[in-house]
Design an enzyme around this catalytic site. Structure first.
Site, short mmCIF file in Angstrom:
data_model
loop_
_atom_site.label_atom_id
_atom_site.label_comp_id
_atom_site.label_asym_id
_atom_site.label_seq_id
_atom_site.Cartn_x
_atom_site.Cartn_y
_atom_site.Cartn_z
N SER A 53 3.03 -16.48 23.12
CA SER A 53 4.48 -16.24 23.15
C SER A 53 4.88 -14.99 23.92
O SER A 53 6.04 -14.85 24.31
CB SER A 53 5.04 -16.16 21.73
OG SER A 53 4.60 -14.99 21.07
N LYS A 122 7.09 -9.46 19.15
CA LYS A 122 8.15 -9.90 20.06
C LYS A 122 8.76 -8.67 20.73
O LYS A 122 8.49 -7.53 20.37
CB LYS A 122 9.25 -10.66 19.32
CG LYS A 122 8.79 -11.88 18.54
CD LYS A 122 8.28 -12.99 19.43
CE LYS A 122 7.83 -14.19 18.59
NZ LYS A 122 7.13 -15.22 19.40
#
Length: 239
Positions: A53, A122
């Site tokens: 990701s 993230k």
């Protein structure tokens, strides 16, 4: 002194030297472990990257060092790569594989990367009070109406938008809006708006900010925000 006495004295000296060396070595190791434990507890912690990701910035099995002074002592900033505990429902279910034996000891002391499955990595796109939306006519994410130049993102060939889905949110105070750099392969804030937290991550759940990619050594790099990415965003808030 007789030859026998001299030999005995030399033997004692050698034994004393070995014992002294071993004693010093044990003290050094204990101090090293203590320092490492304190660093892990209060300052720096190591994590590994379990998914794609955050590519290409971070790849699967990369190791990162995280500054735990963020956000409690040093405020979280837009562009920071942060590690946080799963707010609930973000992570796909996966089998548990807890560390065993020596690996568990090393993780406790902060000498090995945390491989548990309760953390997410993230990039912060919006902080408390920001309006984050996508996309403008050029397919860019906007923060407070300012389109972002994001050189770190990855989109599939043929795609021109920084996000597959549209969204328009205002970040609550004390929370952040996060997205993965691999925009079409990241289950981030966009895809968790149906969860109790509505996709926002409370700052209280942030473990810290990643500042070094330290393994593998061939990819060693300082982690930060490309200059100019969020230029003008603060001025556009109108606080």
């Amino acid at each position: 002194m007789s030859e026998a006495g001299a030999e005995t004295s030399r033997g004692r000296g050698r034994r004393g030297g070995v014992i002294g060396f071993l004693r010093d070595l044990v003290v050094i190791l204990l101090v090293a472990f203590l320092v490492s434990f304190l660093l892990k507890t209060f300052l720096v912690r190591s994590f590994y990257i379990p998914s794609v990701s955050m590519e290409q910035t971070l790849k699967v099995d990369d190791r990162i060092l995280v500054n735990q002074l963020v956000p409690d002592v040093v405020g979280v900033q837009r562009g920071d790569i942060v590690v946080f505990k799963d707010p609930g429902g973000w992570l796909y279910p996966r089998g548990t594989n807890p560390p065993q034996g020596f690996e568990k000891v090393l993780q406790t002391l902060g000498l090995a990367a945390d491989t548990s499955h309760e953390y997410v990595v993230k990039r912060v796109i919006g902080i408390g009070g920001d309006r984050v939306e996508c996309c403008d006519a050029q397919g860019r994410v906007m923060v407070n109406g300012v389109p972002l130049d994001e050189p770190y993102i990855v989109v599939p060939a043929g795609e021109t938008r920084a996000s597959k889905i549209d969204f328009d949110v205002t970040v609550p105070e004390g929370s952040v809006w996060v997205m993965g750099d691999n925009r079409y392969q990241s289950k981030d804030s966009r895809y968790n708006q149906d969860q109790p937290g509505k996709g926002f991550v409370p700052e209280s759940e942030i473990v810290g900010r990643a500042f070094v990619l330290n393994w593998p050594l061939s990819r060693f790099a300082w982690l930060g925000t490309p200059e100019g990415t969020f230029t003008g965003v603060d001025a556009a808030r109108g606080d």
